[in-house]
Design a protein around this motif. Structure first.
Motif, PDB file in Angstrom:
ATOM      1  N   GLN A  67     -32.218  27.322 -41.083  1.00 46.31           N
ATOM      2  CA  GLN A  67     -31.539  28.733 -40.478  1.00 46.31           C
ATOM      3  C   GLN A  67     -31.295  29.702 -42.023  1.00 46.31           C
ATOM      4  OE1 GLN A  67     -31.674  30.535 -37.588  1.00 46.31           O
ATOM      5  NE2 GLN A  67     -32.516  28.419 -36.892  1.00 46.31           N
ATOM      6  N   ARG A  68     -31.603  28.946 -43.187  1.00 44.29           N
ATOM      7  CA  ARG A  68     -30.655  29.172 -44.503  1.00 44.29           C
ATOM      8  C   ARG A  68     -32.600  29.853 -44.890  1.00 44.29           C
ATOM      9  NH1 ARG A  68     -27.221  25.697 -47.649  1.00 44.29           N
ATOM     10  NH2 ARG A  68     -28.403  26.574 -49.536  1.00 44.29           N
ATOM     11  N   PRO A  69     -32.459  31.419 -46.035  1.00 49.72           N
ATOM     12  CA  PRO A  69     -33.043  31.416 -46.845  1.00 49.72           C
ATOM     13  C   PRO A  69     -34.125  31.022 -47.682  1.00 49.72           C
ATOM     14  CG  PRO A  69     -30.842  32.972 -47.617  1.00 49.72           C
ATOM     15  CD  PRO A  69     -30.697  31.345 -46.460  1.00 49.72           C
ATOM     16  N   ASP A  70     -33.290  30.270 -47.975  1.00 49.59           N
ATOM     17  CA  ASP A  70     -34.146  28.881 -49.362  1.00 49.59           C
ATOM     18  C   ASP A  70     -33.860  27.224 -49.262  1.00 49.59           C
ATOM     19  OD1 ASP A  70     -31.252  28.110 -49.173  1.00 49.59           O
ATOM     20  OD2 ASP A  70     -30.361  28.755 -51.562  1.00 49.59           O
ATOM     21  N   ILE A  71     -34.559  26.853 -49.793  1.00 52.94           N
ATOM     22  CA  ILE A  71     -34.404  25.283 -49.305  1.00 52.94           C
ATOM     23  C   ILE A  71     -33.556  24.731 -50.255  1.00 52.94           C
ATOM     24  CG2 ILE A  71     -35.842  22.835 -49.503  1.00 52.94           C
ATOM     25  CD1 ILE A  71     -38.357  25.527 -49.749  1.00 52.94           C
ATOM     26  N   HIS A  72     -32.456  23.358 -50.011  1.00 52.55           N
ATOM     27  CA  HIS A  72     -31.587  22.833 -50.568  1.00 52.55           C
ATOM     28  C   HIS A  72     -32.362  21.657 -49.672  1.00 52.55           C
ATOM     29  CE1 HIS A  72     -28.724  23.482 -53.347  1.00 52.55           C
ATOM     30  NE2 HIS A  72     -28.352  24.405 -53.313  1.00 52.55           N
ATOM     31  N   PHE A  73     -32.163  20.149 -51.150  1.00 55.08           N
ATOM     32  CA  PHE A  73     -32.705  19.222 -50.154  1.00 55.08           C
ATOM     33  C   PHE A  73     -31.722  18.405 -49.706  1.00 55.08           C
ATOM     34  CE2 PHE A  73     -33.606  14.249 -50.850  1.00 55.08           C
ATOM     35  CZ  PHE A  73     -35.019  14.930 -50.528  1.00 55.08           C
ATOM     36  N   SER A  74     -30.650  18.386 -49.653  1.00 52.51           N
ATOM     37  CA  SER A  74     -28.922  17.639 -49.393  1.00 52.51           C
ATOM     38  C   SER A  74     -29.374  18.166 -47.512  1.00 52.51           C
ATOM     39  CB  SER A  74     -28.054  17.720 -49.900  1.00 52.51           C
ATOM     40  OG  SER A  74     -28.059  19.614 -50.221  1.00 52.51           O
ATOM     41  N   GLY A  75     -29.694  19.566 -47.346  1.00 47.88           N
ATOM     42  CA  GLY A  75     -29.236  20.145 -46.047  1.00 47.88           C
ATOM     43  C   GLY A  75     -30.305  19.773 -44.742  1.00 47.88           C
ATOM     44  N   LEU A  76     -31.126  19.428 -45.520  1.00 45.49           N
ATOM     45  CA  LEU A  76     -32.874  18.738 -44.646  1.00 45.49           C
ATOM     46  C   LEU A  76     -32.458  17.512 -43.976  1.00 45.49           C
ATOM     47  CD1 LEU A  76     -35.648  19.984 -47.022  1.00 45.49           C
ATOM     48  CD2 LEU A  76     -34.316  21.358 -45.272  1.00 45.49           C
ATOM     49  N   ASN A  77     -32.992  17.370 -43.017  1.00 46.27           N
ATOM     50  CA  ASN A  77     -32.546  16.074 -42.358  1.00 46.27           C
ATOM     51  C   ASN A  77     -33.707  14.732 -42.690  1.00 46.27           C
ATOM     52  OD1 ASN A  77     -34.977  16.587 -40.847  1.00 46.27           O
ATOM     53  ND2 ASN A  77     -33.871  16.955 -38.791  1.00 46.27           N
ATOM     54  N   PRO A  78     -33.990  13.399 -43.088  1.00 47.52           N
ATOM     55  CA  PRO A  78     -35.295  12.916 -43.251  1.00 47.52           C
ATOM     56  C   PRO A  78     -36.876  13.429 -43.196  1.00 47.52           C
ATOM     57  CG  PRO A  78     -33.287  11.720 -42.281  1.00 47.52           C
ATOM     58  CD  PRO A  78     -33.344  12.951 -42.252  1.00 47.52           C
ATOM     59  N   ALA A  79     -36.710  13.906 -41.378  1.00 48.03           N
ATOM     60  CA  ALA A  79     -38.358  14.257 -41.222  1.00 48.03           C
ATOM     61  C   ALA A  79     -38.197  15.087 -42.569  1.00 48.03           C
ATOM     62  CB  ALA A  79     -38.418  14.488 -40.249  1.00 48.03           C
ATOM     63  N   LYS A  80     -37.588  16.223 -42.693  1.00 44.63           N
ATOM     64  CA  LYS A  80     -38.438  17.372 -43.438  1.00 44.63           C
ATOM     65  C   LYS A  80     -37.996  17.302 -44.175  1.00 44.63           C
ATOM     66  CE  LYS A  80     -35.890  21.195 -39.878  1.00 44.63           C
ATOM     67  NZ  LYS A  80     -34.596  22.103 -39.964  1.00 44.63           N
ATOM     68  N   ARG A  81     -37.148  16.808 -45.057  1.00 40.07           N
ATOM     69  CA  ARG A  81     -37.529  15.938 -46.366  1.00 40.07           C
ATOM     70  C   ARG A  81     -39.146  15.311 -46.970  1.00 40.07           C
ATOM     71  NH1 ARG A  81     -31.544  12.656 -48.015  1.00 40.07           N
ATOM     72  NH2 ARG A  81     -30.272  14.675 -47.633  1.00 40.07           N
ATOM     73  N   GLN A  82     -39.263  14.815 -45.944  1.00 34.52           N
ATOM     74  CA  GLN A  82     -40.604  14.195 -46.153  1.00 34.52           C
ATOM     75  C   GLN A  82     -41.847  15.298 -46.406  1.00 34.52           C
ATOM     76  OE1 GLN A  82     -41.686  10.582 -44.092  1.00 34.52           O
ATOM     77  NE2 GLN A  82     -43.861  11.097 -43.781  1.00 34.52           N
ATOM     78  N   ARG A  83     -41.455  16.215 -45.131  1.00 34.02           N
ATOM     79  CA  ARG A  83     -42.670  16.929 -45.296  1.00 34.02           C
ATOM     80  C   ARG A  83     -42.567  18.326 -46.594  1.00 34.02           C
ATOM     81  NH1 ARG A  83     -47.410  17.938 -44.891  1.00 34.02           N
ATOM     82  NH2 ARG A  83     -48.331  19.985 -43.615  1.00 34.02           N
ATOM     83  N   ALA A  84     -41.600  18.447 -46.991  1.00 36.35           N
ATOM     84  CA  ALA A  84     -41.707  19.211 -47.948  1.00 36.35           C
ATOM     85  C   ALA A  84     -42.675  18.440 -49.279  1.00 36.35           C
ATOM     86  CB  ALA A  84     -40.185  19.107 -48.798  1.00 36.35           C
ATOM     87  N   CYS A  85     -41.570  17.039 -49.235  1.00 36.32           N
ATOM     88  CA  CYS A  85     -42.506  15.934 -50.444  1.00 36.32           C
ATOM     89  C   CYS A  85     -43.945  16.439 -50.754  1.00 36.32           C
ATOM     90  CB  CYS A  85     -42.121  15.060 -50.702  1.00 36.32           C
ATOM     91  SG  CYS A  85     -39.750  15.162 -51.322  1.00 36.32           S
TER      92      CYS A  85
END
Length: 295
Positions: A67-85
């Protein structure tokens, strides 16, 4: 010159995770400031600036119900954190972090702090360590590609109490100071810096700062155990292909250059789970600037 600013060929986006509080520091004091302050830099060629929004959009497009217009690592779940990295591990960029374990600094005051024209002396000092490495990387790349130093644009994420006049005054003070009796500095390549190319922006306004947030926060998660739960080095390890090395080759040294720990691994007295990420990147061996100076 562009809009009154010097021409530049490289851009560094700088963000942080943790805080710079020193009066009370976890785990020595609880409550207290974060045990760690981690600063990151994402460095790109200027010609790739137009691609950065596309890079961030490609990461967000992988997330369901984002829902956010930006990316904040702290607001991502582990699966999204992994995919971002995973996506960031393949971008045309280089990543740097400087990690300060602050527990041995509780109550510390820099004896030269009153002489430094900045209220954020600890943050400024950390950026100094970061820029020693970033400017060396840019200088070496400039000489290799253009046979002369080319300028670096530096974009900082806005944070509490940080102002452009304070930051620029601090760097001008350091540039002109010929001797510092308190700390053995490395070497900043001043040829690639220009104060008109130092900018501060809100995190959500600059996609490059969102990438820097991912890098800083991934390493914070790797070694923090008091604010974010148990250490998890998974995400910081994924970024390995793009962490800066000297020289900039697969066999170049990362520990002490792209990944810099303060104080030393021995003096930091880290728990094994905290030390894992630094061991992964080559510690206790570490790089040190071959042009060490007191400038």
């Amino acid at each position: 010159m562009t809009n009154g600013c010097p021409e530049y060929h490289y851009v560094a986006y700088i963000d942080e995770s943790g805080d710079d509080g020193l009066k009370a520091v976890k785990p020595v004091s609880n409550p207290g400031a974060s045990e760690w302050l981690i600063l990151s830099a994402v460095v790109i060629r200027a010609e790739n600036q137009r691609e950065v929004p596309n890079w961030v959009n490609s990461i967000k497009s992988e997330f369901r119900n984002h829902q956010r217009p930006d990316i904040h690592f702290s607001g991502l779940n582990p699966a999204k954190r992994q995919r971002a990295c995973e996506i960031m591990a393949n971008l045309d960029a280089r990543y740097f972090i400087v990690a300060s374990n602050k527990k041995n600094m509780q109550g510390y005051r820099n004896p030269a702090a009153d002489k430094i024209p900045s209220k954020n002396w600890f943050y400024c000092w950390m950026t100094r360590l970061l820029l020693e490495r970033v400017t060396k990387f840019v200088y070496d790349k400039s000489i290799s590609q253009y046979r002369e130093p080319k300028k670096l644009r530096i974009e900082y994420s806005a944070r509490g109490g940080l102002s452009y006049p304070q930051m620029s005054a601090y760097y001008e003070w350091m540039r002109l100071k010929k001797h510092n009796p308190y700390l053995p500095w490395g070497h900043i390549s001043w040829d690639v810096m220009h104060f008109d190319l130092m900018k501060i922006y809100p995190h959500h306004d600059r996609e490059g700062l969102q990438l820097a947030d991912v890098v800083a926060s991934a390493f914070f998660k790797a070694c923090d155990k008091h604010d974010t739960g148990q250490c998890d080095p998974t995400f910081a390890k994924i970024l390995s292909p793009r962490m800066a090395r000297d020289p900039d080759t697969r066999s170049g040294q990362c520990s002490g250059f792209g990944v810099k720990l303060m104080p030393s691994l021995e003096k930091a007295k880290l728990d094994p789970d905290q030390a894992e990420i630094f061991n992964f990147y080559g510690y206790p061996k570490q790089w040190w600037c071959p042009k060490a100076s007191n400038d």
